[in-house]
Motif scaffolding. Structure first.
Motif, mmCIF file in Angstrom:
data_model
loop_
_atom_site.group_PDB
_atom_site.id
_atom_site.type_symbol
_atom_site.label_atom_id
_atom_site.label_comp_id
_atom_site.label_asym_id
_atom_site.label_seq_id
_atom_site.Cartn_x
_atom_site.Cartn_y
_atom_site.Cartn_z
ATOM 1 N N SER A 157 0.832 -1.208 0.000
ATOM 2 C CA SER A 157 0.000 0.000 0.000
ATOM 3 C C SER A 157 0.868 1.262 0.000
ATOM 4 N N ARG A 181 7.272 -8.924 7.416
ATOM 5 C CA ARG A 181 6.635 -8.947 8.735
ATOM 6 C C ARG A 181 7.271 -10.047 9.567
ATOM 7 N N GLU A 196 -1.103 -5.050 -5.385
ATOM 8 C CA GLU A 196 -2.382 -4.396 -5.125
ATOM 9 C C GLU A 196 -2.707 -3.364 -6.172
ATOM 10 N N PHE A 237 -6.961 2.509 5.765
ATOM 11 C CA PHE A 237 -6.858 3.340 4.554
ATOM 12 C C PHE A 237 -8.023 3.147 3.600
HETATM 13 N N1 PHE Z 1 -2.486 -3.616 2.792
HETATM 14 C C1 PHE Z 1 -3.467 -4.596 3.193
HETATM 15 C C2 PHE Z 1 -2.735 -5.733 3.908
HETATM 16 O O1 PHE Z 1 -1.542 -5.834 3.799
HETATM 17 C C3 PHE Z 1 -4.217 -5.151 2.015
HETATM 18 C C4 PHE Z 1 -5.094 -4.126 1.364
HETATM 19 C C5 PHE Z 1 -4.668 -3.432 0.260
HETATM 20 C C6 PHE Z 1 -6.371 -3.861 1.852
HETATM 21 C C7 PHE Z 1 -5.488 -2.477 -0.351
HETATM 22 C C8 PHE Z 1 -7.194 -2.953 1.267
HETATM 23 C C9 PHE Z 1 -6.753 -2.261 0.165
HETATM 24 O O2 PHE Z 1 -3.350 -6.529 4.594
#
Ligand code: PHE
Length: 315
Positions: A157, A181, A196, A237
Motif C-alpha cells: 500500500s 513482517r 495491489e 486506509f
Molecule cells: N495492505 C493490506 C494488507 O496488507 C491489504 C489491502 C490493500 C487492503 C489495499 C485494502 C486495500 O493486509
C-alpha cells in the motif's frame, strides 16, 4: 652396439649408452684417440662407424622424443565422443510466472505497474495510509523497525501513496513487491510479496471494484465464472473496507484479498480532493495466489532455491 641403441626404451637409457660410447671415458672416444696408430683402411672404417653411431643415436633420440610427445598428447586428448551433461535449463520461478500472468491481465484492464522501495519511511508505510502513530491498527502488522526510524515495508500500500504523490488523479495502477513482517510458519515467511491495485477517478464505485476483481480472478484461474463472497472488514486506509472470498474448486470459501474504497484522508494526504475524486484499492498475497494456482501448501519452498522443486512440471 647398434642393436642396443635401436632398442633403447627411454631417453635416459639412450643418454647413458651415449655417455658410454662418446663420453670422456667412452669406448668410441678411446678408439678415436688411438686413430693415428691405425692403418688408413682401418681409419676409414672407424670414421664410418663413428658417423653411423652418431646418426643412430640422433635417430633413436628423435624417435623417443616423438613417442614421449605423442603419449603426452594422447593423455591430453579431448574426447569429443563423451556424452554431454544433461541439459539443465530450469524454468522461470513460479512467482515470476504469476507476476507476468497478473500484470498481463491488469494491464489489459488499464492498470499501470509501479514499484517502490522496500525500506520505507513511516509516512508512506503508515501515516499517509491513515495510520498515524499510536493507531492500534499498527499492531496488525508485525513490523521490522530500522534504527533510523524507517521500516521494512509491511505492505505494498506504500506504493499507492508514492504513485498518487507522483502522478496525482486520475490514476489506475498496481503496485508489486516484497513486504516484510515478523512471522514464520508454513504459510508465513518474514519476507513475502504483495500485489495491489488502485483506481482513482470521478464516479468510481464499489461495484467497479467488485467487477474488476471478479474479471481478474476469472482470467487468472482460468474459470468460466467465479462465486464471490464479500465480508465487511477493517483497514485504516479504506472506508468501507471489505474482504473478498472466492468459492474454490472443492466448494470451500477461500479468503483471497482485502479491499475497499480509498479513505478520504488518504486522498487528502496525497493532495487529491476527495470531493472530486474517489476510488478503490485491493491487495492480495502474490505468493498466496501462486500457491493456489499451483496447489502448493508450503510457502517456504518459494525461497529455498531448490532446482528440483523448480523443475517440477506445472510451473
Ligand atoms: N495492505 C493490506 C494488507 O496488507 C491489504 C489491502 C490493500 C487492503 C489495499 C485494502 C486495500 O493486509
Amino acid at each position: 652396439m647398434q642393436e642396443q641403441i635401436k632398442n633403447a626404451k627411454t631417453l635416459e637409457e639412450l643418454q647413458s649408452l651415449y655417455t658410454a660410447t662418446f663420453g670422456k671415458n667412452g669406448t668410441m672416444t678411446a678408439r678415436l684417440k688411438d686413430m693415428k696408430n691405425l692403418a688408413p683402411d682401418a681409419r676409414a672404417e672407424l670414421n664410418r662407424e663413428n658417423t653411423e653411431l652418431r646418426e643412430l643415436f640422433k635417430l633413436r633420440q628423435s624417435d623417443l622424443e616423438n613417442a614421449a610427445l605423442m603419449s603426452g598428447l594422447a593423455k591430453q586428448r579431448l574426447d569429443a565422443s563423451l556424452n554431454p551433461l544433461p541439459e539443465n535449463r530450469g524454468t522461470l520461478h513460479p512467482l515470476t510466472q504469476v507476476l507476468s500472468n497478473v500484470s498481463e491481465i491488469l494491464e489489459s484492464f488499464g492498470y499501470e505497474m509501479w514499484t517502490g522501495p522496500e525500506i520505507e519511511d513511516d509516512w508512506h508505510n503508515f501515516t499517509a495510509l491513515n495510520t498515524p502513530e499510536y493507531h492500534p491498527a499498527r499492531d496488525m502488522q508485525d513490523t521490522f523497525f530500522l534504527e533510523n526510524g524507517n521500516v521494512m515495508r509491511t505492505q505494498t500500500s506504500a506504493i499507492q501513496i508514492r504513485s498518487m504523490d507522483a502522478h496525482g488523479a486520475p490514476i489506475k495502477m498496481f503496485g508489486i513487491g516484497a513486504t516484510y513482517r515478523k512471522e514464520m510458519d508454513a504459510t508465513h515467511t518474514p519476507m513475502f510479496h504483495q500485489i495491489e491495485g488502485l483506481y482513482i477517478d470521478k464516479n468510481i464505485t464499489m461495484s467497479d471494484l467488485i467487477s474488476d476483481v471478479r474479471e481478474f480472478l476469472k482470467r487468472f484461474f482460468e474459470m468460466d465464472d467465479v462465486k464471490l463472497r464479500i465480508r465487511p472488514s477493517y483497514f485504516p486506509f479504506t472506508e468501507p473496507s471489505i474482504e473478498i472470498d472466492m468459492m474454490w474448486r472443492d466448494n470451500k470459501w477461500l479468503e483471497i484479498m482485502g479491499a475497499g474504497m480509498v479513505h478520504p484522508n488518504v486522498l487528502r494526504n496525497c493532495n487529491i480532493n476527495p470531493d472530486e475524486y474517489q476510488g478503490f484499492a485491493f491487495g492480495f498475497g502474490w505468493d498466496r495466489l501462486a500457491m493456489l494456482k499451483y496447489g502448493l501448501n508450503d510457502l517456504r519452498q518459494f525461497y529455498d532455491g531448490d532446482v528440483r522443486w523448480l523443475q517440477k512440471t506445472g510451473f
